[in-house]
Enzyme design. Structure first.
Site, PDB file in Angstrom:
ATOM      1  N   ASN A 106      44.933  80.738  19.523  1.00 55.01           N
ATOM      2  CA  ASN A 106      44.348  81.625  20.221  1.00 55.01           C
ATOM      3  C   ASN A 106      42.289  80.906  19.525  1.00 55.01           C
ATOM      4  O   ASN A 106      42.623  80.167  18.457  1.00 55.01           O
ATOM      5  CB  ASN A 106      44.179  82.729  19.050  1.00 55.01           C
ATOM      6  CG  ASN A 106      42.609  84.068  19.667  1.00 55.01           C
ATOM      7  OD1 ASN A 106      42.718  84.491  20.267  1.00 55.01           O
ATOM      8  ND2 ASN A 106      42.468  84.849  17.752  1.00 55.01           N
ATOM      9  N   HIS A 108      39.134  82.110  17.354  1.00 57.02           N
ATOM     10  CA  HIS A 108      38.046  83.168  17.050  1.00 57.02           C
ATOM     11  C   HIS A 108      37.146  82.875  16.786  1.00 57.02           C
ATOM     12  O   HIS A 108      36.675  81.274  16.173  1.00 57.02           O
ATOM     13  CB  HIS A 108      38.604  83.736  15.558  1.00 57.02           C
ATOM     14  CG  HIS A 108      38.811  84.709  14.939  1.00 57.02           C
ATOM     15  ND1 HIS A 108      38.504  85.721  15.360  1.00 57.02           N
ATOM     16  CD2 HIS A 108      38.024  84.546  13.724  1.00 57.02           C
ATOM     17  CE1 HIS A 108      38.228  86.546  14.397  1.00 57.02           C
ATOM     18  NE2 HIS A 108      37.245  86.225  13.196  1.00 57.02           N
TER      19      HIS A 108
HETATM   20  C1  GRF Z   1      34.763  85.107  21.948  1.00 51.44           C
HETATM   21  O1  GRF Z   1      34.372  85.759  21.712  1.00 51.44           O
HETATM   22  C2  GRF Z   1      36.269  84.892  21.736  1.00 51.44           C
HETATM   23  O2  GRF Z   1      36.187  84.258  20.282  1.00 51.44           O
HETATM   24  C3  GRF Z   1      36.727  86.358  21.076  1.00 51.44           C
HETATM   25  O3  GRF Z   1      36.459  87.252  22.461  1.00 51.44           O
HETATM   26  C4  GRF Z   1      35.442  86.739  23.118  1.00 51.44           C
HETATM   27  C5  GRF Z   1      35.703  86.634  24.126  1.00 51.44           C
HETATM   28  O4  GRF Z   1      34.620  86.127  25.069  1.00 51.44           O
HETATM   29  N1  GRF Z   1      38.588  85.602  20.880  1.00 51.44           N
HETATM   30  P1  GRF Z   1      35.080  85.762  27.029  1.00 51.44           P
HETATM   31  O5  GRF Z   1      35.893  86.590  27.174  1.00 51.44           O
HETATM   32  O6  GRF Z   1      36.033  84.508  26.726  1.00 51.44           O
HETATM   33  O7  GRF Z   1      33.756  85.023  27.098  1.00 51.44           O
END
Ligand code: GRF
Length: 215
Positions: A106, A108
């Site tokens: 994942n 984050h």
């Molecule tokens: C990102 O900020 C990621 O860290 C979090 O959700 C957001 C997803 O953005 N888990 P995207 O859909 O990849 O543009």
């Protein structure tokens, strides 16, 4: 190595992973993108890249376990052996996390283990933190916990807004997520006693200091 990517929206991290897999030095291929929401930008990005997509609406399933089992089946059916969560906004069942243990990562937008959960940018600014950042980590049953693969540090400015900070962190997400995928596809990432070891990687010495020494 064949990857599935799970999304719920914009898919900018998905885009970064797609581009990483286009590079011939990256022995990874995205074979499936799953979204729990229809008509999101991430699905469009996948289609443009010629990647198979599936929309599985979580509301159509009796419970989390059944939904997760349907996702697992679709991922296995596509031949994927590893999963990247990229803005996937559903909690995962213990059974799913167990099935994909050490094959599920994942991203984050904080320097974990600090600032787990939602609204992290607002919370960092409110707390007066000097650094934020982002983390790619293996997924464990507890939310935003698991062995850390890569992190990037982003200084927080005194006049920062949550949106501005989120954007600067996102730029770093687009660097470290593809990097992590590539290291995994190259077989250079191991977990030992719940810590990640990367073959041939030696972190630089030194420190980031914010504010820097007063003149
Ligand atoms: C990102 O900020 C990621 O860290 C979090 O959700 C957001 C997803 O953005 N888990 P995207 O859909 O990849 O543009």
């Amino acid at each position: 190595m064949k990857f599935a990517v799970l999304i719920s929206g914009r898919g900018s991290n998905l885009q970064a992973l797609i581009e990483a897999c286009r590079d011939e030095t990256c022995p990874g291929e995205i074979v499936l993108v799953v979204s729990n929401k229809a008509d999101v930008q991430g699905l469009e990005r996948a289609r443009e890249a010629g990647i198979a997509t599936q929309t599985l609406d979580h509301k159509a399933y009796a419970d989390r376990e059944t939904f997760d089992a349907a996702m697992s089946a679709a991922i296995k059916e596509a031949g994927a052996e590893f999963i990247c969560l990229a803005g996937f906004m559903r909690l995962l069942s213990d059974a799913f996390v167990r099935t994909w243990r050490d094959k599920l990562i994942n991203i984050h937008p904080s320097l974990l283990p600090a600032y787990k959960g939602l609204h992290v940018h607002e919370r960092m600014i409110e707390d007066g933190a000097r650094f934020g950042g982002c983390t790619v980590h293996f997924v464990r049953p507890t939310l935003d916990e698991g062995p850390i693969i890569a992190q990037a540090v982003v200084p927080i400015r005194p006049d920062d807004t949550a949106d501005a900070l989120a954007l600067r962190i996102l730029k770093q997400e687009h660097i470290i997520y593809p990097m992590a995928l590539k290291l995994i596809a190259q077989g250079r990432v191991r977990i030992s006693a719940e810590r990640v070891l990367i073959d041939g990687h030696h972190p630089p010495e030194g420190a980031l200091i914010n504010p820097q020494e007063a003149s």
